[in-house]
Enzyme design. Structure first.
Site, PDB file in Angstrom:
ATOM      1  N   LYS A  61       0.808  -1.229   0.000  1.00 16.39           N
ATOM      2  CA  LYS A  61       0.000   0.000   0.000  1.00 16.39           C
ATOM      3  C   LYS A  61       0.835   1.270   0.000  1.00 16.39           C
ATOM      4  O   LYS A  61       0.419   2.321   0.470  1.00 16.39           O
ATOM      5  CB  LYS A  61      -1.019   0.065   1.169  1.00 16.39           C
ATOM      6  CG  LYS A  61      -1.802  -1.166   1.453  1.00 16.39           C
ATOM      7  CD  LYS A  61      -2.110  -2.015   0.278  1.00 16.39           C
ATOM      8  CE  LYS A  61      -3.099  -1.464  -0.714  1.00 16.39           C
ATOM      9  NZ  LYS A  61      -3.152  -2.344  -1.924  1.00 16.39           N
ATOM     10  N   THR A  99       3.284   0.347  -4.773  1.00 17.90           N
ATOM     11  CA  THR A  99       4.005  -0.744  -5.444  1.00 17.90           C
ATOM     12  C   THR A  99       3.483  -0.969  -6.867  1.00 17.90           C
ATOM     13  O   THR A  99       4.276  -1.135  -7.804  1.00 17.90           O
ATOM     14  CB  THR A  99       3.791  -2.054  -4.656  1.00 17.90           C
ATOM     15  OG1 THR A  99       3.781  -1.766  -3.263  1.00 17.90           O
ATOM     16  CG2 THR A  99       4.830  -3.089  -4.986  1.00 17.90           C
ATOM     17  N   THR A 100       2.164  -1.005  -7.001  1.00 17.04           N
ATOM     18  CA  THR A 100       1.557  -1.313  -8.304  1.00 17.04           C
ATOM     19  C   THR A 100       1.991  -0.258  -9.328  1.00 17.04           C
ATOM     20  O   THR A 100       2.338  -0.582 -10.473  1.00 17.04           O
ATOM     21  CB  THR A 100       0.014  -1.297  -8.178  1.00 17.04           C
ATOM     22  OG1 THR A 100      -0.361  -1.967  -6.977  1.00 17.04           O
ATOM     23  CG2 THR A 100      -0.649  -1.950  -9.359  1.00 17.04           C
ATOM     24  N   TRP A 101       1.977   0.978  -8.904  1.00 12.89           N
ATOM     25  CA  TRP A 101       2.373   2.087  -9.781  1.00 12.89           C
ATOM     26  C   TRP A 101       3.839   1.966 -10.185  1.00 12.89           C
ATOM     27  O   TRP A 101       4.193   2.056 -11.362  1.00 12.89           O
ATOM     28  CB  TRP A 101       2.113   3.398  -9.030  1.00 12.89           C
ATOM     29  CG  TRP A 101       2.276   4.656  -9.808  1.00 12.89           C
ATOM     30  CD1 TRP A 101       2.225   4.798 -11.173  1.00 12.89           C
ATOM     31  CD2 TRP A 101       2.498   5.967  -9.270  1.00 12.89           C
ATOM     32  NE1 TRP A 101       2.398   6.119 -11.505  1.00 12.89           N
ATOM     33  CE2 TRP A 101       2.560   6.858 -10.370  1.00 12.89           C
ATOM     34  CE3 TRP A 101       2.629   6.473  -7.975  1.00 12.89           C
ATOM     35  CZ2 TRP A 101       2.766   8.227 -10.196  1.00 12.89           C
ATOM     36  CZ3 TRP A 101       2.824   7.840  -7.806  1.00 12.89           C
ATOM     37  CH2 TRP A 101       2.892   8.706  -8.903  1.00 12.89           C
ATOM     38  N   HIS A 126       8.017  -7.457  -0.682  1.00 14.57           N
ATOM     39  CA  HIS A 126       7.623  -6.640   0.473  1.00 14.57           C
ATOM     40  C   HIS A 126       8.510  -6.954   1.676  1.00 14.57           C
ATOM     41  O   HIS A 126       8.227  -6.499   2.785  1.00 14.57           O
ATOM     42  CB  HIS A 126       6.171  -6.911   0.862  1.00 14.57           C
ATOM     43  CG  HIS A 126       5.152  -6.311  -0.080  1.00 14.57           C
ATOM     44  ND1 HIS A 126       5.322  -5.089  -0.675  1.00 14.57           N
ATOM     45  CD2 HIS A 126       3.936  -6.762  -0.487  1.00 14.57           C
ATOM     46  CE1 HIS A 126       4.252  -4.818  -1.433  1.00 14.57           C
ATOM     47  NE2 HIS A 126       3.415  -5.810  -1.341  1.00 14.57           N
ATOM     48  N   ARG A 147       5.970   5.491   1.761  1.00 12.28           N
ATOM     49  CA  ARG A 147       4.820   6.403   1.792  1.00 12.28           C
ATOM     50  C   ARG A 147       4.649   6.974   3.181  1.00 12.28           C
ATOM     51  O   ARG A 147       4.903   6.273   4.178  1.00 12.28           O
ATOM     52  CB  ARG A 147       3.562   5.620   1.382  1.00 12.28           C
ATOM     53  CG  ARG A 147       2.393   6.484   1.066  1.00 12.28           C
ATOM     54  CD  ARG A 147       1.263   5.671   0.464  1.00 12.28           C
ATOM     55  NE  ARG A 147       0.220   6.553  -0.013  1.00 12.28           N
ATOM     56  CZ  ARG A 147      -0.964   6.172  -0.421  1.00 12.28           C
ATOM     57  NH1 ARG A 147      -1.262   4.880  -0.459  1.00 12.28           N
ATOM     58  NH2 ARG A 147      -1.861   7.044  -0.830  1.00 12.28           N
ATOM     59  N   SER A 170      -4.588   3.550   3.760  1.00 10.27           N
ATOM     60  CA  SER A 170      -4.678   2.668   2.596  1.00 10.27           C
ATOM     61  C   SER A 170      -4.615   1.202   3.036  1.00 10.27           C
ATOM     62  O   SER A 170      -5.392   0.357   2.573  1.00 10.27           O
ATOM     63  CB  SER A 170      -3.528   2.999   1.631  1.00 10.27           C
ATOM     64  OG  SER A 170      -3.631   2.252   0.461  1.00 10.27           O
ATOM     65  N   TYR A 218       6.399   8.082  -2.331  1.00  7.86           N
ATOM     66  CA  TYR A 218       5.162   8.167  -3.119  1.00  7.86           C
ATOM     67  C   TYR A 218       4.777   9.635  -3.337  1.00  7.86           C
ATOM     68  O   TYR A 218       4.422  10.044  -4.445  1.00  7.86           O
ATOM     69  CB  TYR A 218       4.058   7.422  -2.360  1.00  7.86           C
ATOM     70  CG  TYR A 218       2.700   7.402  -3.024  1.00  7.86           C
ATOM     71  CD1 TYR A 218       2.368   6.417  -3.960  1.00  7.86           C
ATOM     72  CD2 TYR A 218       1.719   8.350  -2.699  1.00  7.86           C
ATOM     73  CE1 TYR A 218       1.112   6.387  -4.551  1.00  7.86           C
ATOM     74  CE2 TYR A 218       0.467   8.325  -3.291  1.00  7.86           C
ATOM     75  CZ  TYR A 218       0.168   7.344  -4.209  1.00  7.86           C
ATOM     76  OH  TYR A 218      -1.076   7.318  -4.794  1.00  7.86           O
ATOM     77  N   GLY A 239      -5.619   7.008  -4.758  1.00 12.02           N
ATOM     78  CA  GLY A 239      -4.329   7.432  -5.316  1.00 12.02           C
ATOM     79  C   GLY A 239      -4.002   8.884  -5.016  1.00 12.02           C
ATOM     80  O   GLY A 239      -3.472   9.593  -5.867  1.00 12.02           O
TER      81      GLY A 239
HETATM   82  P1  A3P Z   1      -4.875   4.591  -1.801  1.00 12.27           P
HETATM   83  O1  A3P Z   1      -5.468   3.442  -1.030  1.00 12.27           O
HETATM   84  O2  A3P Z   1      -4.442   5.710  -0.904  1.00 12.27           O
HETATM   85  O3  A3P Z   1      -5.734   5.078  -2.911  1.00 12.27           O
HETATM   86  P2  A3P Z   1       0.176  -0.720  -3.504  1.00 12.27           P
HETATM   87  O4  A3P Z   1       0.261  -0.697  -4.984  1.00 12.27           O
HETATM   88  O5  A3P Z   1       1.503  -0.737  -2.813  1.00 12.27           O
HETATM   89  O6  A3P Z   1      -0.748  -1.787  -3.040  1.00 12.27           O
HETATM   90  O7  A3P Z   1      -0.434   0.687  -3.063  1.00 12.27           O
HETATM   91  C1  A3P Z   1      -1.794   0.979  -3.308  1.00 12.27           C
HETATM   92  C2  A3P Z   1      -1.975   2.474  -3.228  1.00 12.27           C
HETATM   93  O8  A3P Z   1      -1.428   3.062  -4.417  1.00 12.27           O
HETATM   94  C3  A3P Z   1      -3.445   2.840  -3.224  1.00 12.27           C
HETATM   95  O9  A3P Z   1      -3.530   4.071  -2.501  1.00 12.27           O
HETATM   96  C4  A3P Z   1      -3.730   3.011  -4.696  1.00 12.27           C
HETATM   97  O10 A3P Z   1      -4.891   3.749  -4.973  1.00 12.27           O
HETATM   98  C5  A3P Z   1      -2.464   3.711  -5.139  1.00 12.27           C
HETATM   99  N1  A3P Z   1      -2.203   3.546  -6.581  1.00 12.27           N
HETATM  100  C6  A3P Z   1      -2.414   2.459  -7.354  1.00 12.27           C
HETATM  101  N2  A3P Z   1      -2.064   2.689  -8.617  1.00 12.27           N
HETATM  102  C7  A3P Z   1      -1.630   3.967  -8.666  1.00 12.27           C
HETATM  103  C8  A3P Z   1      -1.148   4.795  -9.739  1.00 12.27           C
HETATM  104  N3  A3P Z   1      -1.066   4.348 -10.987  1.00 12.27           N
HETATM  105  N4  A3P Z   1      -0.775   6.053  -9.422  1.00 12.27           N
HETATM  106  C9  A3P Z   1      -0.856   6.520  -8.158  1.00 12.27           C
HETATM  107  N5  A3P Z   1      -1.321   5.784  -7.112  1.00 12.27           N
HETATM  108  C10 A3P Z   1      -1.703   4.518  -7.367  1.00 12.27           C
END
Ligand code: A3P
Length: 340
Positions: free
Chosen positions: A86, A89-91, A152, A174, A182, A240, A308
């Site tokens: 959270k 990571t995905t980004w 992680h 973050r 999150s 982040y 996000g």
């Molecule tokens: P929020 O819950 O605050 O919206 P992870 O990828 O580590 O699981 O983190 C998830 C967090 O990154 C979530 O935050 C999600 O909405 C946000 N997130 C996912 N994709 C994103 C992107 N492309 N750009 C910015 N934030 C992103």
């Protein structure tokens, strides 16, 4: 620092009486023996967590980490994306996949892999995917190079094979306030029906003690923060909030660090902007691949995209909660040079 053998609190004289049945299913004999002596704590989305090398995990994760520590052979051109869940990571996975593979897949092509697949499918985790499959040792020697992995787990639990190599490690961190919100909302969405959801006060109480999966957050963050100071050519520490503030600038930093800098022709042709657009929250959230499907048959892909935003914590914290977490941050990170 390399992986240590078990944990700092190995207390042979007070073993856990027994493991729950569902906890010991599919665990190796070695892992079950180890769990008997590790500090144990009530879990959140798992019945119990165990403290392994100073970090709390459910049993299956510990087994996967042990297998990863024993068997993974790094290559010098490997790329490792590390984070607390959270933290973005995905980004970061999407951005790095797009940067590194831009000569194979143009970021503006209509069938780019990131438009068809979830970023976690393109960049799997060591401890959930490659080594998370019931004790089987994966053959990942011939993945396309450079291989890109996610993890992680903290720096101090990475195998020597990585820490003594020239691998590039990028950590995304973050602000703990947004991170907590999150994390809490995510876990309550994925928690099995047999376990109670946690109120934000209960969740913050555990988070502030460090008693959540991959916690304590300060131990995790500091493990990479310190290495990024000692080995800046190998470990890049990102925030982040900084990426949200100026993604164009940080994309160039990341590309440079990885050895894939943008040339002037790419800059003038808008390649950087195309990658930013391809990986933007708005774009990724609306993709079919991210609206449907599941990661690990447990986490719906859509749950990886919530708001996000930076600063959403103000909508969830009472003044008392704010004071509590501020104090933890001051106590645990004060003097480290890491601030938010
Ligand atoms: P929020 O819950 O605050 O919206 P992870 O990828 O580590 O699981 O983190 C998830 C967090 O990154 C979530 O935050 C999600 O909405 C946000 N997130 C996912 N994709 C994103 C992107 N492309 N750009 C910015 N934030 C992103």
């Amino acid at each position: 620092m390399a992986a240590t053998s078990t944990t700092t609190s190995f207390t042979k004289s007070h073993p856990n009486v027994e493991l729950e049945n569902e906890e010991s299913e599919n665990l190796s004999h070695e892992c079950r023996e180890l769990l008997l002596y590790l500090p144990k704590e009530k879990g959140w989305d798992f019945p119990y967590f165990y403290l392994y090398q100073d970090i709390w995990y459910p049993p299956t994760r510990i087994q996967a980490i042990i297998s990863f520590q024993k068997h993974f052979q790094a290559k010098d051109n490997d790329i490792i994306i590390a984070s607390l869940p959270k933290s973005g990571t995905t980004w970061l996975k999407a951005l790095i996949f797009a940067i590194v593979n831009r000569n194979r897949f143009s970021p503006s092509q209509h069938n780019h892999p990131l438009l068809i697949s979830n970023a976690h499918d393109l960049v799997p985790f060591f401890e959930f995917n490659h080594y998370g499959n019931n004790q089987q040792i994966p053959d990942i020697s011939d993945l396309p190079e450079p291989r890109i992995f996610g993890t992680h787990i903290p720096f101090h639990s990475l195998p020597d094979s990585i820490t003594k190599s020239k691998c590039k490690i990028i950590y995304i961190c973050r602000n703990p306030f947004d991170h907590f919100v999150s994390f809490w909302l995510f876990i309550n969405k994925v928690i099995p029906p047999s376990l109670p959801k946690l109120s934000r006060e209960e969740a913050l109480e555990r988070y502030s003690r460090g008693a959540n999966e991959f916690g304590p957050f300060w131990t995790h963050m500091l493990s990479y923060w310190r290495e990024s100071k000692v080995m800046p050519n190998n470990v890049l520490f990102l925030k982040y909030e900084d990426l949200k503030g100026d993604i164009n600038f940080y994309l160039k930093i990341v590309a440079e660090f990885l050895g894939f800098p943008f040339n002037s022709e790419e800059e003038s042709n808008g390649v950087i902007e195309s990658i930013i657009e391809l990986c933007s929250f708005e774009k990724m959230k609306e993709l079919e691949a991210n609206k449907k499907g599941e990661f690990m048959q447990k986490y719906e892909n859509k749950n990886f995209f919530r708001k996000g935003e930076v600063g959403d914590w103000v909508n969830h914290f009472s003044p008392g909660m704010q004071e509590k977490l501020s104090k933890v941050i001051e106590d645990k990170l004060g003097g480290s040079g890491l601030s938010f």
